[in-house]
Design an enzyme around this catalytic site. Structure first.
Site, mmCIF file in Angstrom:
data_model
loop_
_atom_site.group_PDB
_atom_site.id
_atom_site.type_symbol
_atom_site.label_atom_id
_atom_site.label_comp_id
_atom_site.label_asym_id
_atom_site.label_seq_id
_atom_site.Cartn_x
_atom_site.Cartn_y
_atom_site.Cartn_z
ATOM 1 C CG HIS A 203 -2.180 -1.103 1.440
ATOM 2 N ND1 HIS A 203 -2.073 -2.068 2.209
ATOM 3 C CD2 HIS A 203 -3.353 -1.354 0.280
ATOM 4 C CE1 HIS A 203 -2.687 -2.815 1.444
ATOM 5 N NE2 HIS A 203 -3.790 -1.933 1.205
ATOM 6 C CG PHE A 205 2.793 7.494 -5.153
ATOM 7 C CD1 PHE A 205 1.678 8.367 -5.221
ATOM 8 C CD2 PHE A 205 3.741 7.593 -6.420
ATOM 9 C CE1 PHE A 205 1.514 9.106 -6.563
ATOM 10 C CE2 PHE A 205 3.109 8.459 -7.456
ATOM 11 C CZ PHE A 205 2.186 9.270 -7.131
ATOM 12 C CG HIS A 252 -7.468 3.448 -3.212
ATOM 13 N ND1 HIS A 252 -6.724 3.611 -4.178
ATOM 14 C CD2 HIS A 252 -7.100 2.591 -3.071
ATOM 15 C CE1 HIS A 252 -5.877 2.988 -4.569
ATOM 16 N NE2 HIS A 252 -6.484 2.170 -4.024
ATOM 17 C CG ASP A 253 -5.404 1.335 -0.172
ATOM 18 O OD1 ASP A 253 -6.034 1.859 0.560
ATOM 19 O OD2 ASP A 253 -5.534 1.416 -0.621
#
Length: 514
Positions: A203, A205, A252-253
């Site tokens: 998780h 970039f 989103h993350d």
């Protein structure tokens, strides 16, 4: 005229005594008296002056000594304070190293802080640091065409190049013009986004870029960019919908700590407590996204009408919260009920479609070619193993699919592809048949690939087990016989089986396996 010496003689004084004028001159005794008096006064004055000057000189020396002592004390204090600062910095560095080591080893429960500081009311104070500038890249026509396809290889790009690709996507889709974005603000926003993704194995970039590029590819593949016009009597998504989909994919993350919601809830982390165990990570991603947008220099929606921005904000939040896999079944079932009679003019239908689209992009790695997809599996397993190691050390429940002692790459992927990915993409295929060849078929091929790998693994495991039993079986029987002899009182000298025996057993096992 008298002599020269007579000119310095004392003058006579004439007094009237009983009517007679008599000449009275100074006597030698009186003269000496006045001289002595004058000398005494002069000596006294000189002594007093000498004492005063001596006293002042003594006081000055005393003050100099006192000042010197005080300066020495101050210098010593400054030196001690400097040493304290050095020691404090050293302790801070030692603590940081210890914390990093504990994190890497999975020891000790550590909350998952985000990159923003929070005051008591939960509002953002300042970002961790100012974001730098990045160079402008001119994308080749080949790269521009590749960006529109799910086969795009995301591993060949540096962060600055990925930022330029994202910037191009916003310009190409017409979002900069639609939302009247300042191009410099778009650049700053993308930099802030990159800064707030952590360096996790999965998780990170690059995952953000991967999901955003897949969203851009699906928009082109499904012809969703035919904005606000009727195609075959169907009104497709608007530019605002495109902006919502792309921005939600990018954000989103944000600030993902590398440990999933299950860990957050079981470990009772700050995020789980703050969001009452309800999608703590997804809620946090939303919060960080809008904290960045609240900065004037990063607000790409600054020129949007306030009422329209409220709707955009709510839509982005809805999509990011939909990426919580705990809601997968609920969202997919809702979409299945709508897909056969899907209505693009129905807001509820369109919202459900956008939720499914971002879910598809979030877990779409297996759609890509094997050489692109397989490294992502390694990254995900590494992150899973980090979490399971920590859960073991903290006495928390461990999911079997995260346990390094139980899971393999094929077993991890087969179930996920068969029961999550393929059913979802096949449902989307009903609405957009054109994705079958480019997205659904690669998933089926990937499932077959991992099933073959599992068969090979199973065969190897069975072969190793047979070899082990054939090699170690006779030795174990000899040990049992030796123990029996001991019990019967007929113990013989203990002898190891000859090496030739083991070599024979091993060759025998190989021939049987063939």
């Amino acid at each position: 005229m008298g002599s020269s010496s007579s000119s310095y003689a004392p003058k006579a004084i004439y007094l009237d005594v009983d009517g007679k004028v008599q000449k009275v001159g100074p006597t030698p005794s009186m003269y000496h008296f006045w001289v002595c008096l004058f000398v005494c006064l002069f000596v006294c004055l000189f002594v007093c002056l000498f004492h005063c000057l001596s006293f002042r000189a003594f006081r000055i020396n005393e003050l100099k000594t006192e000042v010197t002592n005080r300066l020495a004390m101050l210098e010593k204090r400054v030196e001690l304070e400097g040493l304290k600062v050095v020691e404090i910095e050293k302790c801070k560095n030692d603590l940081k190293k210890l914390r990093d080591e504990m994190t890497s080893r999975g020891g000790g429960r550590v909350n998952c802080p985000c990159k923003y500081n929070y005051s008591d009311d939960g509002k953002k104070v300042t970002p961790r640091r100012d974001v730098p500038n990045y160079p402008k890249y001119t994308l080749s026509q080949e790269t521009i065409e590749a960006l529109k396809k799910p086969t795009f290889d995301v591993w060949h790009w540096e962060h600055n190049e990925m930022l330029s690709c994202l910037e191009y996507m916003y310009h190409d889709l017409g979002l900069v013009k639609e939302f009247n974005m300042n191009p410099i603000t778009l650049k700053r926003w993308l930099l802030a986004i990159q800064e707030n993704y952590r360096n996790n194995p999965f998780h990170n970039f690059r995952h953000c870029f991967c999901v955003s590029q897949m969203m851009y590819g699906m928009i082109h593949l499904c012809n969703l960019q035919v904005w606000g016009t009727f195609v075959l009597d169907i009104l497709y998504l608007t530019l605002t919908d495109m902006g919502i989909l792309m921005t939600a994919a990018v954000c989103h993350d944000l600030d993902h700590p590398g440990y999933n919601n299950t860990y957050q809830i079981n470990a009772r982390t700050e995020l789980a407590v703050r969001y009452n165990d309800i999608s703590p990570l997804e809620n946090h991603h939303c919060a960080v996204a809008f904290q960045i947008l609240s900065l004037p220099e990063c607000n790409i929606f600054a020129n949007v009408d306030p009422e329209a921005f409220k709707q955009i904000r709510q839509a982005i939040i809805t999509l990011i919260l939909a990426t919580d896999m705990a809601r997968h079944g609920e969202i997919l079932d809702s979409f299945k009920q709508k897909v056969d009679n899907f209505d693009f003019t129905n807001e509820e239908h369109v919202t459900c479609l956008k939720m499914v689209l971002i879910k598809c992009c979030d877990i779409s790695n297996e759609v890509r070619p094997t050489e692109v997809a397989e490294p992502w599996v390694d990254c995900l397993l590494e992150e899973y193993f980090m979490q399971s190691d920590r859960e073991k050390s903290e006495g928390l429940p461990v999911a079997p699919f995260m346990d390094r002692d139980k899971v393999t790459k094929p077993t991890a992927q087969i179930g996920f592809i068969k029961f999550v990915l393929i059913p979802m993409f096949e449902t989307v295929m009903k609405l957009f048949p054109q994705i079958e060849e480019i997205m659904v078929q690669p998933l089926r091929d990937s499932r077959d690939h991992y099933e073959e790998l599992k068969q090979i693994d199973d065969a190897m495991t069975e072969f190793v087990g047979k070899c082990d039993s054939l090699i170690n079986g006779p030795a174990k029987r000899l040990q049992r016989k030796s123990r029996t002899n001991k019990l019967n009182g007929t113990e013989r000298e203990k002898k190891e089986p000859p090496q030739e025996f083991f070599r024979f057993s091993f060759h025998l096992s190989l021939s049987r396996a063939k």
